[in-house]
Write a protein that holds these residues in place. Structure first.
Motif, PDB file in Angstrom:
ATOM      1  N   MET A 175       0.842  -1.188   0.000  1.00 14.92           N
ATOM      2  CA  MET A 175       0.000   0.000   0.000  1.00 14.92           C
ATOM      3  C   MET A 175       0.885   1.248   0.000  1.00 14.92           C
ATOM      4  O   MET A 175       1.903   1.280   0.665  1.00 14.92           O
ATOM      5  N   GLN A 176       0.484   2.255  -0.767  1.00  9.13           N
ATOM      6  CA  GLN A 176       1.220   3.514  -0.732  1.00  9.13           C
ATOM      7  C   GLN A 176       0.505   4.470   0.202  1.00  9.13           C
ATOM      8  O   GLN A 176      -0.677   4.352   0.428  1.00  9.13           O
ATOM      9  N   GLN A 177       1.269   5.444   0.705  1.00 11.79           N
ATOM     10  CA  GLN A 177       0.640   6.367   1.641  1.00 11.79           C
ATOM     11  C   GLN A 177       1.101   7.781   1.375  1.00 11.79           C
ATOM     12  O   GLN A 177       2.266   8.017   1.083  1.00 11.79           O
ATOM     13  N   THR A 178       0.184   8.726   1.483  1.00  4.21           N
ATOM     14  CA  THR A 178       0.575  10.126   1.416  1.00  4.21           C
ATOM     15  C   THR A 178       1.352  10.427   2.691  1.00  4.21           C
ATOM     16  O   THR A 178       1.100   9.839   3.724  1.00  4.21           O
ATOM     17  N   THR A 179       2.304  11.351   2.633  1.00  7.38           N
ATOM     18  CA  THR A 179       3.163  11.534   3.807  1.00  7.38           C
ATOM     19  C   THR A 179       2.494  12.361   4.884  1.00  7.38           C
ATOM     20  O   THR A 179       1.891  13.383   4.614  1.00  7.38           O
ATOM     21  N   GLY A 180       2.629  11.896   6.107  1.00  6.90           N
ATOM     22  CA  GLY A 180       2.072  12.606   7.246  1.00  6.90           C
ATOM     23  C   GLY A 180       2.992  13.737   7.677  1.00  6.90           C
ATOM     24  O   GLY A 180       4.152  13.773   7.324  1.00  6.90           O
ATOM     25  N   MET A 234       3.036  15.058  11.119  1.00  4.17           N
ATOM     26  CA  MET A 234       3.076  15.279  12.560  1.00  4.17           C
ATOM     27  C   MET A 234       4.436  14.944  13.143  1.00  4.17           C
ATOM     28  O   MET A 234       5.189  14.170  12.585  1.00  4.17           O
ATOM     29  N   GLU A 249       1.919  -9.291   8.578  1.00  7.46           N
ATOM     30  CA  GLU A 249       2.581  -8.587   7.475  1.00  7.46           C
ATOM     31  C   GLU A 249       2.311  -7.086   7.488  1.00  7.46           C
ATOM     32  O   GLU A 249       3.136  -6.305   7.045  1.00  7.46           O
ATOM     33  N   LEU A 309       2.767  12.022  17.787  1.00  2.18           N
ATOM     34  CA  LEU A 309       2.319  10.711  17.350  1.00  2.18           C
ATOM     35  C   LEU A 309       2.204   9.760  18.531  1.00  2.18           C
ATOM     36  O   LEU A 309       1.279   8.979  18.628  1.00  2.18           O
ATOM     37  N   ARG A 350      -0.922   1.810   9.815  1.00  3.79           N
ATOM     38  CA  ARG A 350      -0.244   3.058   9.446  1.00  3.79           C
ATOM     39  C   ARG A 350      -0.150   4.042  10.598  1.00  3.79           C
ATOM     40  O   ARG A 350       0.424   5.114  10.459  1.00  3.79           O
ATOM     41  N   ASP A 351      -0.744   3.705  11.738  1.00  6.24           N
ATOM     42  CA  ASP A 351      -0.621   4.573  12.909  1.00  6.24           C
ATOM     43  C   ASP A 351       0.784   4.475  13.481  1.00  6.24           C
ATOM     44  O   ASP A 351       1.420   3.426  13.390  1.00  6.24           O
TER      45      ASP A 351
END
Ligand SMILES: [Fe+2]
Ligand SMILES: [Fe+2]
Lengths: 317, 94
Positions: free
Chosen positions: A1-6, A8, A94, A13, A30-31
């Protein structure tokens, strides 16, 4: 999965993690989470997955000797479920950033464990009954509690698994009940299986609370929701009645109803046997691992062929 | 180098006409294999009438830590909910 960058900061966090745990919210892959939380879960979930998969072996031992077509179909479906449980759990692990190749490597190198219970042999058909009724029964008690675990993918896997487990326990209990209505030899076989599986089933819940100093973090992070002794008590209290109904004796002369705690007291568990089996000296430890390694290697060409086919079709499109 | 094949996400539609819901993942090397494994893994008890599989790498996710900012535009628009409006007394079926 790709993720937009956070965007914080680390401190924020971590407070967010604490807040979610406090509020009974699930932690998602993703937390942000403490590294120790991630590693604890990887260890626990992969061990759980390996147990489901290795647990197929003692039952598979009776597939070709099941006493009827009905019982063979049922056992096959049950074992297939267990394979599925392993896959749900590998997937959950995973999401924490460990690959399935790595988990299998850790199992083969002895760095990851699986439940001790599967190091015992299945000597008669009654053992299939005892496994379904007692071993799956104990697993259910543990897994129902884990439905409330704090890591989302693990909790969701538990919901799915628990839905499938109740048939496992009922088919095992049915085998035991049927044998207890059978010939004297069949009754003896059922009682013998009971005698051999009862104590290892109690050991599935792990050491007594007073002897498990490492469960602190697991409770704090709400990975573990009930203590080993609480879960063991729950299992004993429901199972004893079921044994009586079909005429089986619990192989514990000290087992006694305790009116005050509204539960049974039980005799001492032989932890030296537990330690002996867990350190590799159980009756089937070697066989279980060798079997897994052998078939993993045997299946290698299939995985390679599948991979080659994928590459081939991708050049055709 | 050993391989456990690619990771796919599985979405199952329970009854025809219903929504597709995320069921879990499977490992497979191509789409046919992914569909068959998804069927065997997630619909052994008639849980599905249709399945979607998609390579996990093709899914894009929002960042949980940005959720507040990301979903902020919806926060101050309560007029999007029917309960925002005052209806004249006596009006029926509205
Ligand atoms: Fe299972
Ligand atoms: Fe099971």
């Amino acid at each position: 999965m790709q993720q937009t960058t956070g965007k914080m900061k680390l401190a924020e966090l971590e407070t967010n993690f604490e807040r979610k745990i406090q509020a009974e919210e699930k932690i998602e892959p993703r937390d942000a989470m403490p590294e120790a939380y991630r590693l604890h879960l990887i260890r626990q979930i992969s061990q759980h997955a390996h147990s489901e998969v290795i647990g197929m072996q003692p039952e598979g031992n009776w597939l070709l000797r099941a006493p009827s077509l009905r019982s063979k179909q049922i056992l096959l479906a049950k074992i297939q479920d267990e394979g599925g449980h392993g896959l749900y759990l590998y997937s959950a692990a995973e999401t924490l950033g460990i690959s399935r190749e790595e988990m299998i490597r850790q199992l083969h190198e002895g760095k990851a464990k699986y439940s001790n219970i599967f190091n015992y042999p299945t000597l008669t058909w009654a053992d299939i009954g005892a496994i379904g009724w007692l071993v799956d029964g104990a697993a259910i008690v543990n897994q129902v509690a884990l439905q409330r675990t704090s890591f989302g993918p693990y909790a969701r896997a538990m919901f799915r698994i628990c839905k499938e487990e109740s048939f496992h326990q009922r088919q095992g209990y049915e085998i035991m009940a049927t044998m207890m209505k059978g010939t004297p030899e069949q009754k003896k076989m059922a009682q013998d299986a009971m005698n051999r599986w009862w104590w290892p089933s109690l050991m599935m819940f792990g050491p007594h609370d007073s002897d498990s100093p490492h469960s602190g973090d697991a409770f704090k992070w709400k990975i573990k929701r009930k203590s080993n002794d609480e879960l063991r008590q729950k299992f004993i209290d429901k199972t004893v009645q079921q044994a009586y109904v079909i005429g089986l004796t619990i192989p514990d002369p000290l087992l006694k109803w305790n009116e005050d705690k509204q539960g049974y007291d039980h005799g001492p568990i032989d932890w030296s046997e537990f330690k002996n089996v867990i350190s590799g000296n159980g009756p089937c430890n070697r066989q279980r691992m060798e079997h897994h390694k052998f078939w993993h290697e045997e299946g290698k060409w299939v995985r390679e062929a599948a991979d080659a086919y994928k590459k081939r079709i991708s050049t055709l499109n | 180098m050993d391989t456990q094949l690619d990771l796919w996400e599985v979405f199952v539609q329970g009854k025809s006409g219903g929504q597709f819901m995320h069921a879990g993942s499977v490992h497979a090397s191509d789409k046919e294999m992914a569909l068959k494994y998804a069927r065997d893994l997630y619909t052994r008890r008639n849980e599905g009438s249709a399945i979607w599989v998609v390579l996990s790498n093709n899914i894009v996710s929002s960042a949980p830590e940005d959720a507040e900012m990301f979903f902020d535009p919806a926060n101050d628009k309560i007029y999007r909910h029917p309960t925002f409006y005052t209806m004249p007394e006596g009006a029926l079926q509205i």
